[in-house]
Design an enzyme around this catalytic site. Structure first.
Site, PDB file in Angstrom:
ATOM      1  N   ALA A 126     -21.802  -7.780  -0.732  1.00 24.34           N
ATOM      2  CA  ALA A 126     -23.211  -7.420  -0.587  1.00 24.34           C
ATOM      3  C   ALA A 126     -23.883  -7.004  -1.882  1.00 24.34           C
ATOM      4  O   ALA A 126     -24.934  -6.371  -1.843  1.00 24.34           O
ATOM      5  CB  ALA A 126     -23.329  -6.285   0.439  1.00 24.34           C
ATOM      6  N   ASN A 195     -16.545  -1.527   0.212  1.00 23.89           N
ATOM      7  CA  ASN A 195     -15.935  -2.641  -0.492  1.00 23.89           C
ATOM      8  C   ASN A 195     -16.716  -2.971  -1.758  1.00 23.89           C
ATOM      9  O   ASN A 195     -16.154  -3.465  -2.737  1.00 23.89           O
ATOM     10  CB  ASN A 195     -15.869  -3.878   0.412  1.00 23.89           C
ATOM     11  CG  ASN A 195     -14.757  -3.800   1.442  1.00 23.89           C
ATOM     12  OD1 ASN A 195     -13.652  -3.337   1.150  1.00 23.89           O
ATOM     13  ND2 ASN A 195     -15.043  -4.232   2.648  1.00 23.89           N
ATOM     14  N   HIS A 225     -27.747  -0.743  -2.668  1.00 20.23           N
ATOM     15  CA  HIS A 225     -26.738  -0.596  -3.709  1.00 20.23           C
ATOM     16  C   HIS A 225     -27.423  -0.721  -5.063  1.00 20.23           C
ATOM     17  O   HIS A 225     -28.125  -1.710  -5.316  1.00 20.23           O
ATOM     18  CB  HIS A 225     -25.657  -1.683  -3.601  1.00 20.23           C
ATOM     19  CG  HIS A 225     -24.944  -1.725  -2.287  1.00 20.23           C
ATOM     20  ND1 HIS A 225     -24.057  -0.748  -1.889  1.00 20.23           N
ATOM     21  CD2 HIS A 225     -24.993  -2.637  -1.285  1.00 20.23           C
ATOM     22  CE1 HIS A 225     -23.577  -1.062  -0.696  1.00 20.23           C
ATOM     23  NE2 HIS A 225     -24.129  -2.199  -0.309  1.00 20.23           N
TER      24      HIS A 225
END
Length: 274
Positions: A126, A195, A225
């Protein structure tokens, strides 16, 4: 919306793919493979510890999948990487890992990178910018790498949390910093949610150099993020915001499509950005 099937030139060898995991990620990947979206790759079988009745390929035990396939795609969690990763590679079958958080175990990471004759690949999941971080390491090490991940509080609750922290998460009306540590320590605490931290560490080359900040925000409709990195050669900032997957809010909707992109690159699709 599904893409049209891709024409496979006659000279392109077809990879027989065994897909481990028929959940939020595996279903999207498997259905795309089944209708021919990835040139040079076909879905040969499904591996799952539960009976699968709606998959477009037969379900086999892991050992049988390794015999029938030349590429195993892991979409089932870090435990699969720890238990089966080396065995897949030692059998001569290639392995594409989605649950990169398992690689914060340095001993496991070292064993996977040394194992063979199968080859191991990792998907970025992602987050973006990992290719550039890997490229700039050729100029010299990065002095600073910080990843800040912001998610809805409910997706970050963990069994190890004490009552005080759980109360803060459940009653928060503004962002709450949940944890701060390295890319080696944080993914262990959030095995289904970080992850990305391990993927950034792979790109940066050192999990202990990457600082990870996990934030819970009740207003975080999109998972965010932010990667900030710098060294003597320059500074870099990447920010991504994704919708959580409705079937598994701990992951983002884009993750299975990142796996498919990695599969296309492994299978030799032309026009890929590498």
């Amino acid at each position: 919306m599904s893409q049209a099937p891709v024409h496979v030139p006659a000279h392109v060898p077809v990879r027989r793919v065994g897909l481990v995991g028929w959940g939020a990620i595996g279903r999207v990947v498997g259905q795309a493979l089944a209708v021919g979206e990835i040139a040079g790759a076909e879905l040969a079988c499904i591996v799952d510890n539960r009976p699968v009745t709606d998959a477009p390929a037969p379900q086999f035990p892991f050992e049988e999948a390794m015999r029938r396939c030349d590429l195993i795609v892991e979409a089932a969690g870090q435990a699969v990487v720890r238990e089966w990763g080396e065995r897949v590679l030692e059998s001569g079958t290639d392995l594409l890992v989605a649950s990169t958080g398992a690689l914060t175990d340095q001993a496991l990471a070292d064993r996977l990178l040394k194992a063979g004759p199968g080859r191991v690949y990792f998907t970025g999941g992602a987050v973006g910018g990992l290719d550039l971080l890997q490229a700039v390491r050729g100029l010299g090490p990065l002095d600073r790498v910080v990843l800040t991940t912001t998610k809805l509080p409910a997706t970050l609750e963990q069994p190890w949390m004490d009552e005080e922290l759980l109360h803060r998460l459940r009653t928060a009306d503004s962002p709450v910093e949940v944890m701060r540590g390295t890319a080696r320590s944080v993914p262990v605490k959030f095995p289904r949610s970080t992850n990305v931290a391990a993927s950034v560490a792979l790109a940066a080359g050192d999990p202990d150099r990457v600082e990870v900040i996990v934030v819970a925000d009740p207003a975080a409709e999109l998972t965010c993020h932010v990667i900030e990195a710098s060294g003597g050669h320059g500074s870099y900032r990447f920010e991504v915001r994704h919708r959580p997957d409705p079937a598994n809010p701990a992951t983002s909707q884009v993750v299975p499509h990142a796996v498919l992109r990695s599969l296309a690159a492994i299978s030799g699709r032309t026009g890929q950005i590498l």
